[in-house]
Design a protein around this motif. Structure first.
Motif, PDB file in Angstrom:
ATOM      1  N   MET A   6     -24.098  22.493   0.055  1.00  0.00           N
ATOM      2  CA  MET A   6     -24.590  21.368   0.914  1.00  0.00           C
ATOM      3  C   MET A   6     -24.498  21.925   2.497  1.00  0.00           C
ATOM      4  O   MET A   6     -24.259  21.259   3.437  1.00  0.00           O
ATOM      5  CB  MET A   6     -23.693  20.118   0.699  1.00  0.00           C
ATOM      6  N   LYS A   7     -24.373  23.314   2.669  1.00  0.00           N
ATOM      7  CA  LYS A   7     -24.577  24.060   3.996  1.00  0.00           C
ATOM      8  C   LYS A   7     -25.825  24.374   4.434  1.00  0.00           C
ATOM      9  O   LYS A   7     -26.625  24.407   3.478  1.00  0.00           O
ATOM     10  CB  LYS A   7     -23.586  25.183   4.009  1.00  0.00           C
TER      11      LYS A   7
ATOM     12  N   GLY B 180     -13.662  13.560  17.010  1.00  0.00           N
ATOM     13  CA  GLY B 180     -15.116  13.311  17.097  1.00  0.00           C
ATOM     14  C   GLY B 180     -16.129  14.408  17.366  1.00  0.00           C
ATOM     15  O   GLY B 180     -17.120  14.313  17.277  1.00  0.00           O
ATOM     16  N   GLU B 181     -15.439  15.599  17.236  1.00  0.00           N
ATOM     17  CA  GLU B 181     -16.303  16.880  17.288  1.00  0.00           C
ATOM     18  C   GLU B 181     -16.945  16.878  15.859  1.00  0.00           C
ATOM     19  O   GLU B 181     -18.186  17.626  15.921  1.00  0.00           O
ATOM     20  CB  GLU B 181     -15.548  18.190  17.309  1.00  0.00           C
ATOM     21  N   GLN B 182     -16.411  16.534  14.852  1.00  0.00           N
ATOM     22  CA  GLN B 182     -17.166  16.408  13.480  1.00  0.00           C
ATOM     23  C   GLN B 182     -17.280  15.101  13.021  1.00  0.00           C
ATOM     24  O   GLN B 182     -16.133  14.391  12.945  1.00  0.00           O
ATOM     25  CB  GLN B 182     -16.160  17.393  12.480  1.00  0.00           C
ATOM     26  N   VAL B 183     -18.537  14.711  12.848  1.00  0.00           N
ATOM     27  CA  VAL B 183     -18.638  13.175  12.299  1.00  0.00           C
ATOM     28  C   VAL B 183     -19.461  13.333  11.033  1.00  0.00           C
ATOM     29  O   VAL B 183     -20.540  13.990  10.977  1.00  0.00           O
ATOM     30  CB  VAL B 183     -19.475  12.463  13.265  1.00  0.00           C
TER      31      VAL B 183
ATOM     32  N   ALA C 254     -14.855  18.850   6.109  1.00  0.00           N
ATOM     33  CA  ALA C 254     -14.465  19.250   7.658  1.00  0.00           C
ATOM     34  C   ALA C 254     -13.908  20.666   7.409  1.00  0.00           C
ATOM     35  O   ALA C 254     -13.741  21.124   6.323  1.00  0.00           O
ATOM     36  CB  ALA C 254     -13.115  18.408   7.865  1.00  0.00           C
ATOM     37  N   VAL C 255     -14.065  21.413   8.606  1.00  0.00           N
ATOM     38  CA  VAL C 255     -13.376  22.624   8.850  1.00  0.00           C
ATOM     39  C   VAL C 255     -12.537  22.848   9.914  1.00  0.00           C
ATOM     40  O   VAL C 255     -12.691  21.848  10.959  1.00  0.00           O
ATOM     41  CB  VAL C 255     -14.511  23.778   8.766  1.00  0.00           C
ATOM     42  N   THR C 256     -11.540  23.680  10.235  1.00  0.00           N
ATOM     43  CA  THR C 256     -10.736  23.849  11.240  1.00  0.00           C
ATOM     44  C   THR C 256     -11.554  24.493  12.376  1.00  0.00           C
ATOM     45  O   THR C 256     -12.740  25.020  12.298  1.00  0.00           O
ATOM     46  CB  THR C 256      -9.733  24.774  10.872  1.00  0.00           C
ATOM     47  N   LYS C 257     -10.971  24.615  13.542  1.00  0.00           N
ATOM     48  CA  LYS C 257     -11.739  25.250  14.666  1.00  0.00           C
ATOM     49  C   LYS C 257     -12.091  26.742  14.213  1.00  0.00           C
ATOM     50  O   LYS C 257     -12.760  27.230  14.926  1.00  0.00           O
ATOM     51  CB  LYS C 257     -10.867  25.276  15.638  1.00  0.00           C
TER      52      LYS C 257
ATOM     53  N   LEU D  51      -6.428  17.908   4.217  1.00  0.00           N
ATOM     54  CA  LEU D  51      -6.365  16.634   4.858  1.00  0.00           C
ATOM     55  C   LEU D  51      -6.281  15.616   3.807  1.00  0.00           C
ATOM     56  O   LEU D  51      -6.565  15.288   2.709  1.00  0.00           O
ATOM     57  CB  LEU D  51      -7.817  16.086   5.794  1.00  0.00           C
ATOM     58  N   ASN D  52      -5.626  14.566   4.506  1.00  0.00           N
ATOM     59  CA  ASN D  52      -5.198  13.089   3.565  1.00  0.00           C
ATOM     60  C   ASN D  52      -6.526  12.326   4.070  1.00  0.00           C
ATOM     61  O   ASN D  52      -6.645  11.694   4.961  1.00  0.00           O
ATOM     62  CB  ASN D  52      -3.959  12.412   4.219  1.00  0.00           C
ATOM     63  N   GLY D  53      -7.447  11.987   3.204  1.00  0.00           N
ATOM     64  CA  GLY D  53      -8.721  11.433   3.622  1.00  0.00           C
ATOM     65  C   GLY D  53      -8.316  10.159   3.956  1.00  0.00           C
ATOM     66  O   GLY D  53      -9.300   9.341   4.685  1.00  0.00           O
TER      67      GLY D  53
END
Length: 206
Positions: free
Chosen positions: A37-38, A133-136, A164-167, A174-176
C-alpha cells in the motif's frame, strides 16, 4: 481422472499485461502497490494476476493488481494471502469509484468494531493525525475492522504503526488510542477514541 480434467481451465494465451491495461490499472488503483500500500512508480510496477494465470486467470483489467516488483507475490502462500487481502481492497476501490461518479450507496448492515470495551458502529469514519498534522490518514470501520486504503486492521495501534513513519522515514511504535478520532453517527465533530475508552472504563468502575 475425467472429473479432474473437467475442472481444468484453459490458460489465457496472453501472459503479460499490455501497456494500455497497465496504465489504466495504474491510475484506477491510485498508484498504490496492492501488497504494501505504498506509492509505486510506473517503471517499478508489475501487474499481478489476482486469479493466477496457471489456474486459468485471465490477463484482463478485472484480474490485475499493481504491485512493486519486489512485492510481487510468488509463492503459493503469498498468492493465497494476497487474494484474501485483495477482496477488501477491491471492495474499497469499487465504493470509491461509485462515489466519484456521484452514486450514493445505501448503508449496509455490518459488524460493529469492538476493542477494550469500546464499540464503534459499522460504517463510522475514522481519521488519524501524526506529527502535528503533517501526516493524515483516513479510513472507516467496516465489519469489525478498521479499513484504510483498502487494507483491514484489527486494532487501532496496528493501523497507526502500519501507516505512520518518523521524520527519518522509520517505522513507529504508537499507541493508536492516542491518535485516532471517529465521526460518530449523528455527530458533526470528531471524537478522540481515547475519550470513548475513558468513558467505557468509568462505567466499568461504577
Amino acid at each position: 481422472m475425467v472429473a479432474n480434467l473437467d475442472e481444468l481451465k484453459p490458460k489465457d494465451p496472453t501472459r503479460s499485461f499490455g501497456d494500455t491495461i497497465r496504465r489504466i490499472l495504474f491510475f484506477e488503483q491510485e498508484k498504490l502497490c496492492a501488497v504494501c500500500m505504498k506509492e509505486v512508480a510506473f517503471d517499478d510496477m508489475e501487474v499481478h494476476h489476482i486469479t493466477p494465470h496457471s489456474q486459468g486467470g485471465k490477463t484482463s483489467l478485472n484480474n490485475g493488481a499493481i504491485v512493486h516488483k519486489a512485492c510481487h507475490p510468488k509463492s503459493e502462500q503469498e498468492v493465497s494471502a494476497f487474494y484474501e487481502k485483495w477482496r477488501l481492497r477491491k471492495s474499497y476501490l469499487h465504493q470509491k469509484k461509485m462515489q466519484d461518479r456521484g452514486f450514493s450507496q445505501p448503508p449496509e448492515a455490518g459488524t460493529d468494531y469492538e476493542q477494550d470495551g469500546v464499540v464503534i458502529p459499522h460504517g463510522t469514519p475514522a481519521k488519524m493525525e501524526y506529527q502535528n498534522g503533517e501526516q493524515v490518514y483516513e479510513g472507516r470501520f467496516e465489519d469489525g475492522v478498521l479499513m484504510v486504503n483498502g487494507l483491514a486492521y484489527s486494532s487501532l495501534s496496528s493501523a497507526a504503526n502500519a501507516l505512520a513513519v518518523t521524520k527519518n522515514g522509520k517505522k513507529t511504535n504508537l499507541n493508536g488510542w492516542l491518535y485516532w478520532k471517529v465521526l460518530l453517527p449523528g455527530d458533526d465533530h470528531w471524537t478522540p477514541v481515547r475519550s470513548l475508552r475513558d468513558r467505557a472504563e468509568s462505567k466499568d468502575q461504577e
